[in-house]
Design a protein around this motif. Structure first.
Motif, mmCIF file in Angstrom:
data_model
loop_
_atom_site.group_PDB
_atom_site.id
_atom_site.type_symbol
_atom_site.label_atom_id
_atom_site.label_comp_id
_atom_site.label_asym_id
_atom_site.label_seq_id
_atom_site.Cartn_x
_atom_site.Cartn_y
_atom_site.Cartn_z
ATOM 1 N N GLY A 1 0.787 -1.226 0.000
ATOM 2 C CA GLY A 1 0.000 0.000 0.000
ATOM 3 C C GLY A 1 0.819 1.277 0.000
ATOM 4 O O GLY A 1 0.262 2.365 0.029
ATOM 5 N N TYR B 1 3.762 3.994 -1.661
ATOM 6 C CA TYR B 1 4.390 4.414 -2.919
ATOM 7 C C TYR B 1 5.657 5.187 -2.592
ATOM 8 O O TYR B 1 5.809 5.732 -1.505
ATOM 9 N N THR C 1 8.422 8.074 -2.719
ATOM 10 C CA THR C 1 8.591 9.507 -2.968
ATOM 11 C C THR C 1 10.060 9.863 -2.848
ATOM 12 O O THR C 1 10.804 9.246 -2.089
ATOM 13 N N PRO D 1 7.949 14.719 2.549
ATOM 14 C CA PRO D 1 6.746 15.443 2.970
ATOM 15 C C PRO D 1 6.731 15.667 4.481
ATOM 16 O O PRO D 1 7.340 14.918 5.247
ATOM 17 N N THR E 1 0.491 7.767 5.731
ATOM 18 C CA THR E 1 -0.246 8.419 4.650
ATOM 19 C C THR E 1 0.165 7.898 3.273
ATOM 20 O O THR E 1 -0.205 8.481 2.268
ATOM 21 N N LYS E 2 0.954 6.833 3.241
ATOM 22 C CA LYS E 2 1.238 6.024 2.055
ATOM 23 C C LYS E 2 2.589 6.287 1.390
ATOM 24 O O LYS E 2 2.992 5.514 0.548
ATOM 25 N N GLU F 1 0.823 -3.788 7.383
ATOM 26 C CA GLU F 1 -0.123 -2.715 7.041
ATOM 27 C C GLU F 1 -1.052 -2.398 8.213
ATOM 28 O O GLU F 1 -2.274 -2.318 8.064
ATOM 29 N N ARG G 1 -2.283 0.176 9.765
ATOM 30 C CA ARG G 1 -2.491 1.630 9.711
ATOM 31 C C ARG G 1 -3.463 2.089 10.794
ATOM 32 O O ARG G 1 -3.195 3.043 11.514
ATOM 33 N N TYR G 2 -4.606 1.422 10.837
ATOM 34 C CA TYR G 2 -5.682 1.894 11.701
ATOM 35 C C TYR G 2 -6.036 0.835 12.728
ATOM 36 O O TYR G 2 -5.733 -0.354 12.555
ATOM 37 N N GLU H 1 -2.864 2.542 -3.266
ATOM 38 C CA GLU H 1 -3.742 3.143 -2.256
ATOM 39 C C GLU H 1 -3.366 4.614 -2.059
ATOM 40 O O GLU H 1 -2.191 4.963 -2.102
ATOM 41 N N GLY I 1 1.800 16.966 1.214
ATOM 42 C CA GLY I 1 3.200 16.976 0.810
ATOM 43 C C GLY I 1 3.330 17.413 -0.635
ATOM 44 O O GLY I 1 2.347 17.531 -1.355
ATOM 45 N N PRO I 2 4.568 17.655 -1.066
ATOM 46 C CA PRO I 2 4.799 18.072 -2.455
ATOM 47 C C PRO I 2 4.486 16.963 -3.453
ATOM 48 O O PRO I 2 4.195 17.230 -4.602
#
Lengths: 198, 239
Positions: free
Chosen positions: A21, A23, A25, A29, A79-80, A192, A194-195, B59, B235-236
């Motif tokens: 889940g 990705y 970056t 962030p 937040t992924k 995973e 998350r929650y 997701e 975020g960016p």
């Protein structure tokens, strides 16, 4: 059974370093629940208090005099986004716990600005966690938790609390800030979690 | 604590696209039919899951724009993986999966105390859910929405925000280009924009990182209690 999304192909890096889940970056962030606290290093202290009530406090100068390590780790935000191969400078919690007996199974991380997060003490020991004051060869920027933040890269990044001020050990587990707001109590990205209920 | 935030395990559920409305040239609002949606607090988000034919999964999290039912406003992020699909490809009748609602902090829980909402760009979305919940609750709390956008063409929910509503003041802050006759020259949000706000107030600030950092710092400098400023940063990357 998942629903197939007609016409969705995705980017699929297929990177085995990415938990489910997540990705990739290349940016870093910022996620914070409120304004960024401005903590001058001269006023910064870090305190560990154990369940027996013993405590040890370090000033910024005393903290910087401790042997530092340079962890090279992957980080995963709930937040992924994930960021791979990040470079930090910090003091291992094993080093800090040499001066205070870790006498209880649970820890509450406390921060300037009032943020808290809880995790098992065993997740803080044996080379798994640091107090970090450098990122990418630079002092840690306030937006990212400077002067110093916790770094616990094997859990979702909300456990790596920014603007950290101390650790309080507890005989019984208590939820921290996000853990009381519907997020998972432990937060293992590879499962995973998350929650709450994941 | 939010009833919705503690109802136990959040399971993936099918959501069928029921309606689409363009907001701007690069954003559209998607209304989903979700059987047994439990309701949510304004400010909460959902996770969206897309699955390709070969089983590949992506997701993302999106704020709910609606006070009731499931509406998401999706800004197309160039080179994004998920947002171009939601903004351009998904058609009425198609199904995706989502789970939620999630989040128990960046939420308005009602009441009559003054509320300040400051949104930058697509950061308006969770604030719009609060504006809509405020209207549904009768508008008793004094609400002031400040909405920073580049140009008049970038305003989401433009017609709805232009309608006068009891208890709601809306101020648009244009950063690049203002409509003719607009008193404030275009520019980034500054102390003058925030000086006249109610204080104390519950403040909700949402937008890109730089916007949220600047705005929340200004609010603290103006005397707002940092503990009453709740933020959500985009975020960016993402979407």
């Amino acid at each position: 059974m998942s629903i197939v999304s007609r016409g969705f192909h995705g980017r699929r890096g297929g990177d085995p370093a990415l938990p489910p889940g997540q990705y990739l970056t290349e940016d870093f962030p910022v996620l914070s629940a409120g304004p960024t606290p401005r903590v001058p290093p001269a006023a910064w202290t870090f305190t560990i208090t154990n369940a027996a009530g013993a405590s040890r406090r370090w000033t910024w100068r005393e903290y910087l005099a401790l042997p530092a390590e340079r962890p090279h780790v992957d980080i995963h935000c709930v937040t992924k986004w994930s960021k791979l191969g990040t470079d930090w400078e910090g003091v291992s919690l094993d080093t800090l716990f040499e001066e205070v007996e870790p006498d209880a199974p649970y820890a509450m991380i406390e921060c300037y600005g009032g943020y808290t997060t809880n995790l098992p003490v065993e997740d803080l020991l044996d080379g798994k966690a640091w107090v970090a004051h450098g990122f990418g060869g630079e002092p840690l920027h306030p937006e990212h938790g400077g002067p110093a933040r916790l770094l616990v890269p094997h859990l979702y990044f909300w456990k790596s609390a920014k603007w950290v001020s101390g650790i309080r050990l507890m005989d019984h587990d208590e939820p921290g800030f996000w853990e009381a707001a519907g997020y998972h109590n432990y937060g293992d990205p590879w499962r995973e979690q998350r929650y709450e209920g994941d | 604590m939010a009833r919705a935030a503690v109802r136990g395990r959040l399971t993936w559920t099918a959501a069928r696209l029921a309606a689409v409305r363009d907001e701007t040239a690069s954003a559209r609002t998607l209304t989903f039919a979700v059987p047994d949606w439990p309701g949510h607090l304004p400010g909460q988000h959902v996770d969206v899951r897309l699955t390709a034919e070969d089983g590949y999964v992506a997701e993302r999290s999106y704020s709910l724009a609606s006070a009731e039912g499931v509406e998401l406003t999706i800004q197309r992020v160039p080179d994004g993986e998920v947002s171009p699909y939601l903004a351009d490809v998904l058609e009425v009748g198609d199904e995706i999966e989502l789970r939620g609602p999630v989040g128990g902090w960046f939420v308005w829980r009602g009441g009559t105390g003054p509320v300040v909402l400051v949104g930058g760009g697509s950061g308006i979305v969770p604030l719009m859910a609060m504006v809509r919940a405020h209207r549904a609750a009768g508008g008793a709390a004094p609400f002031h929405l400040l909405y920073s956008v580049r140009t008049p063409r970038d305003v989401y929910y433009a017609a709805e925000l232009a309608e006068p509503r009891p208890g709601l003041e809306v101020t648009l802050l244009y950063t690049r280009e203002a409509p003719p006759g607009h008193a404030r020259p275009p520019g980034r949000i500054g102390p003058d924009d925030l000086a006249g706000l109610a204080r104390p107030a519950d403040c909700f600030v949402c937008g890109p990182t730089g916007f949220v950092e600047a705005t929340s710092t200004l609010l603290v400098d103006l005397g707002h209690d940092p503990r009453r400023i709740r933020t959500e940063r985009f975020g960016p990357t993402g979407a």
